[in-house]
Design a protein around this motif. Structure first.
Motif, mmCIF file in Angstrom:
data_model
loop_
_atom_site.group_PDB
_atom_site.id
_atom_site.type_symbol
_atom_site.label_atom_id
_atom_site.label_comp_id
_atom_site.label_asym_id
_atom_site.label_seq_id
_atom_site.Cartn_x
_atom_site.Cartn_y
_atom_site.Cartn_z
ATOM 1 N N LEU A 33 -6.582 4.602 7.502
ATOM 2 C CA LEU A 33 -7.698 4.715 6.552
ATOM 3 C C LEU A 33 -8.789 5.641 7.076
ATOM 4 O O LEU A 33 -9.459 6.317 6.285
ATOM 5 N N THR A 34 -8.964 5.669 8.386
ATOM 6 C CA THR A 34 -9.935 6.600 8.968
ATOM 7 C C THR A 34 -9.492 8.040 8.748
ATOM 8 O O THR A 34 -10.296 8.917 8.413
ATOM 9 N N LEU A 35 -8.187 8.270 8.911
ATOM 10 C CA LEU A 35 -7.639 9.617 8.752
ATOM 11 C C LEU A 35 -7.530 10.025 7.292
ATOM 12 O O LEU A 35 -7.690 11.201 6.951
ATOM 13 N N ASP A 36 -7.246 9.044 6.424
ATOM 14 C CA ASP A 36 -7.063 9.348 5.001
ATOM 15 C C ASP A 36 -7.642 8.217 4.154
ATOM 16 O O ASP A 36 -6.916 7.324 3.713
ATOM 17 N N PRO A 37 -8.943 8.246 3.917
ATOM 18 C CA PRO A 37 -9.578 7.163 3.159
ATOM 19 C C PRO A 37 -9.375 7.248 1.652
ATOM 20 O O PRO A 37 -9.890 6.402 0.921
ATOM 21 N N GLN A 38 -8.628 8.227 1.183
ATOM 22 C CA GLN A 38 -8.441 8.417 -0.258
ATOM 23 C C GLN A 38 -7.051 8.035 -0.753
ATOM 24 O O GLN A 38 -6.702 8.345 -1.893
ATOM 25 N N THR A 39 -6.272 7.359 0.082
ATOM 26 C CA THR A 39 -4.929 6.944 -0.333
ATOM 27 C C THR A 39 -4.919 5.447 -0.615
ATOM 28 O O THR A 39 -5.063 4.638 0.306
ATOM 29 N N PRO A 40 -4.743 5.041 -1.884
ATOM 30 C CA PRO A 40 -4.842 3.619 -2.259
ATOM 31 C C PRO A 40 -3.845 2.710 -1.554
ATOM 32 O O PRO A 40 -4.155 1.557 -1.271
ATOM 33 N N LYS A 41 -2.630 3.230 -1.273
ATOM 34 C CA LYS A 41 -1.588 2.343 -0.738
ATOM 35 C C LYS A 41 -1.961 1.761 0.619
ATOM 36 O O LYS A 41 -1.523 0.664 0.963
ATOM 37 N N TYR A 42 -2.777 2.483 1.407
ATOM 38 C CA TYR A 42 -3.188 1.949 2.705
ATOM 39 C C TYR A 42 -4.115 0.746 2.518
ATOM 40 O O TYR A 42 -4.030 -0.238 3.253
ATOM 41 N N LEU A 71 -11.283 -1.539 -3.509
ATOM 42 C CA LEU A 71 -11.497 -0.182 -3.007
ATOM 43 C C LEU A 71 -10.365 0.743 -3.441
ATOM 44 O O LEU A 71 -10.599 1.910 -3.795
ATOM 45 N N ALA A 72 -9.140 0.223 -3.425
ATOM 46 C CA ALA A 72 -7.992 1.019 -3.886
ATOM 47 C C ALA A 72 -8.157 1.392 -5.357
ATOM 48 O O ALA A 72 -7.854 2.519 -5.770
ATOM 49 N N LEU A 73 -8.671 0.449 -6.150
ATOM 50 C CA LEU A 73 -8.844 0.707 -7.585
ATOM 51 C C LEU A 73 -10.007 1.653 -7.879
ATOM 52 O O LEU A 73 -10.014 2.311 -8.922
ATOM 53 N N THR A 74 -10.974 1.733 -6.982
ATOM 54 C CA THR A 74 -12.037 2.726 -7.177
ATOM 55 C C THR A 74 -11.499 4.142 -6.991
ATOM 56 O O THR A 74 -12.005 5.088 -7.596
ATOM 57 N N ILE A 75 -10.469 4.266 -6.163
ATOM 58 C CA ILE A 75 -9.840 5.582 -5.954
ATOM 59 C C ILE A 75 -8.894 5.894 -7.108
ATOM 60 O O ILE A 75 -8.879 7.003 -7.640
ATOM 61 N N ASN A 76 -8.091 4.908 -7.487
ATOM 62 C CA ASN A 76 -7.154 5.082 -8.599
ATOM 63 C C ASN A 76 -7.163 3.822 -9.469
ATOM 64 O O ASN A 76 -6.473 2.854 -9.144
ATOM 65 N N PRO A 77 -7.953 3.810 -10.534
ATOM 66 C CA PRO A 77 -8.066 2.623 -11.382
ATOM 67 C C PRO A 77 -6.754 2.196 -12.035
ATOM 68 O O PRO A 77 -6.658 1.079 -12.549
ATOM 69 N N GLU A 78 -5.758 3.077 -11.995
ATOM 70 C CA GLU A 78 -4.485 2.761 -12.636
ATOM 71 C C GLU A 78 -3.378 2.460 -11.623
ATOM 72 O O GLU A 78 -2.194 2.439 -11.985
ATOM 73 N N ASP A 79 -3.750 2.234 -10.376
ATOM 74 C CA ASP A 79 -2.750 1.910 -9.358
ATOM 75 C C ASP A 79 -2.044 0.604 -9.726
ATOM 76 O O ASP A 79 -2.667 -0.468 -9.753
ATOM 77 N N SER A 80 -0.759 0.700 -10.037
ATOM 78 C CA SER A 80 -0.024 -0.451 -10.590
ATOM 79 C C SER A 80 0.079 -1.602 -9.595
ATOM 80 O O SER A 80 -0.055 -2.777 -9.970
ATOM 81 N N THR A 81 0.282 -1.288 -8.324
ATOM 82 C CA THR A 81 0.421 -2.346 -7.316
ATOM 83 C C THR A 81 -0.890 -3.098 -7.140
ATOM 84 O O THR A 81 -0.915 -4.331 -7.093
ATOM 85 N N ALA A 82 -2.001 -2.356 -7.071
ATOM 86 C CA ALA A 82 -3.305 -2.992 -6.909
ATOM 87 C C ALA A 82 -3.646 -3.865 -8.109
ATOM 88 O O ALA A 82 -4.148 -4.987 -7.968
ATOM 89 N N LEU A 83 -3.365 -3.377 -9.313
ATOM 90 C CA LEU A 83 -3.636 -4.151 -10.534
ATOM 91 C C LEU A 83 -2.803 -5.426 -10.569
ATOM 92 O O LEU A 83 -3.287 -6.496 -10.957
#
Length: 423
Positions: free
Chosen positions: A199-208, A231-243
């Motif tokens: 997450l430090t290296l790539d804070p914009q990837t929801p799967k982490y 936080l994952a949903l703020t990056i991608n509100p349509e992330d199916s796994t997070a939802l």
């Protein structure tokens, strides 16, 4: 060089440029169209076949890609890039033995290419999931005969990724996969470090965030887990796994408002983990901390099992002794702290416990030692002695007669009564 050859060379060069352009812009169908033109001029062109092979890979045309790149391997058997691509294409076909062979071959040829390690680790990860299932915990318990084999596969992935991260420490994907593999092995502390690095290296990837949230959930930190998913949903509100996870937790909260079911679930999970690692102090200690965290203040059995594996843990020794003391088991508590005193000599906390038990528990200890024993003896003699006397009355009378006679005569010889169980 003839003008005809020069023209043909120019045509080949132009085709290759167009292939590169379409490839960079992810227009893989156009790449393959251009490759068809290239074959008319140079059927075995290295760059052309390699680019076309990657186009097949990204289009999911693995069978066509394998047939194409196999020819390139026969032409360039010591080229690591060719073996790497062929391994990925075989992986897409779920032909894992071939995929692993070519992945290892790529590393053997060029051991300094970090991506080769990532590709091989990913292949092994998919193979493990297909072969054993996604849950190491439940698969290991249901099929204990394959547990060691499953564990060895995961540990192999860890070793490969550790080598890869040394070569490319700034690659978030490798750290993320390493964290996921640690999570499956129930190595939660190592997994947390890996996820934090990713997450430090790539804070914009929801799967982490999503995978890290699962770890927090398993550790009993449900609020932290929810925060990570949001936080994952703020990056991608349509992330199916997070939802899907959020919906599950919302339903769980409606049913389990006081968190009792969740607490029971997590405690049960860590008890199962201890079943998988019965000789691991780390997993035993984590279970104890989970039990304390959820308000189970007397994990006596678990503490006892842990202290057999790690008798030098001062904090847990004190906790175990306190449980004995709180249960008024003063004699056992005193014995425990005296044993601790041999491991941790002159420790102030242990000595305080010994003094406290000696003062507060002395009456109970003395009663147990001096009170119960005479009472037990009295009960035994009340039952046994009458039978003994009736059965041996002739011998007893003889004994008394001899003692009296000897006394009257002034004798001092000793005569003892021996029970021989007369016939």
């Amino acid at each position: 060089m003839s003008s005809e050859n020069l023209t043909e060379d120019n045509q080949v060069e132009q085709i290759l440029k167009r292939m590169d352009f379409f490839y960079e812009n992810r227009k893989y169908d156009h790449v393959l169209d251009e490759y068809g033109q290239l074959m008319r001029h140079v059927p075995d062109h290295y760059d052309g076949i390699l680019t076309a092979g990657w186009a097949h890979y990204y289009l999911g045309q693995n069978e066509e890609g394998v047939q194409l790149v196999k020819r390139l391997v026969s032409l360039y058997p010591e080229d690591d890039k060719v073996h790497c691509l062929l391994g990925l294409l075989y992986r897409g076909l779920y032909q894992f033995e071939e995929a692993i062979f070519h992945g290892k071959k790529a590393i053997e040829i060029n051991s300094n290419m970090a991506f080769h390690y990532l590709d091989l680790a990913t292949t092994l990860n998919i193979k493990v999931q297909e072969q054993y299932g996604d849950s190491f915990i439940f698969t290991g318990l249901k099929r204990p005969t394959i547990l060691e084999e499953y564990k060895l596969e995961l540990e192999t992935i860890v070793e490969i990724l550790q080598t890869g991260t040394k070569l490319m420490p700034d690659n978030a994907t490798m750290h993320g996969l390493l964290g996921f593999t640690y999570l499956r092995l129930c190595m939660f502390e190592e997994a947390e470090d890996a996820f934090k690095t990713a997450l430090t290296l790539d804070p914009q990837t929801p799967k982490y965030y999503v995978t890290y949230s699962r770890l927090q959930y398993f550790l009993g930190r449900k609020d932290e887990a929810k925060e990570l998913v949001h936080l994952a949903l703020t990056i991608n509100p349509e992330d199916s796994t997070a939802l899907e996870i959020i919906q599950f937790w919302e339903k769980e909260d409606e049913i389990d408002k006081d968190g009792a079911v969740y607490a029971a679930q997590i405690k049960s999970l860590h008890r199962r983990i201890v079943q998988l690692y019965p000789k691991s102090p780390v997993h035993h200690l984590r279970l104890i901390k989970i039990l304390f965290y959820f308000g189970e203040n007397e994990p006596r059995k678990e503490l006892k099992a842990y202290l057999k594996l790690n008798p030098n843990d001062l904090e847990m020794n004190l906790s175990y002794g306190k449980i004995l003391y709180d249960n008024s088991e003063y004699k056992e508590a005193l014995g425990h702290f005296r044993r601790c005193n041999t491991i941790f000599p002159d420790n102030e906390h242990i000595q305080n416990w010994i003094d406290r038990i000696s003062e507060k528990g002395s009456f109970v200890i003395n009663f147990l030692y001096w009170g119960i024993k005479p009472i037990a003896k009295l009960i035994i003699w009340l039952i046994i002695y009458p039978c003994f006397v009736v059965k041996n009355s002739p011998a007893i009378i003889q004994f008394i007669y001899l003692k009296v006679s000897n006394f009257l005569k002034g004798g001092n010889d000793e005569i003892s009564l021996q029970y021989t169980g007369g016939k």
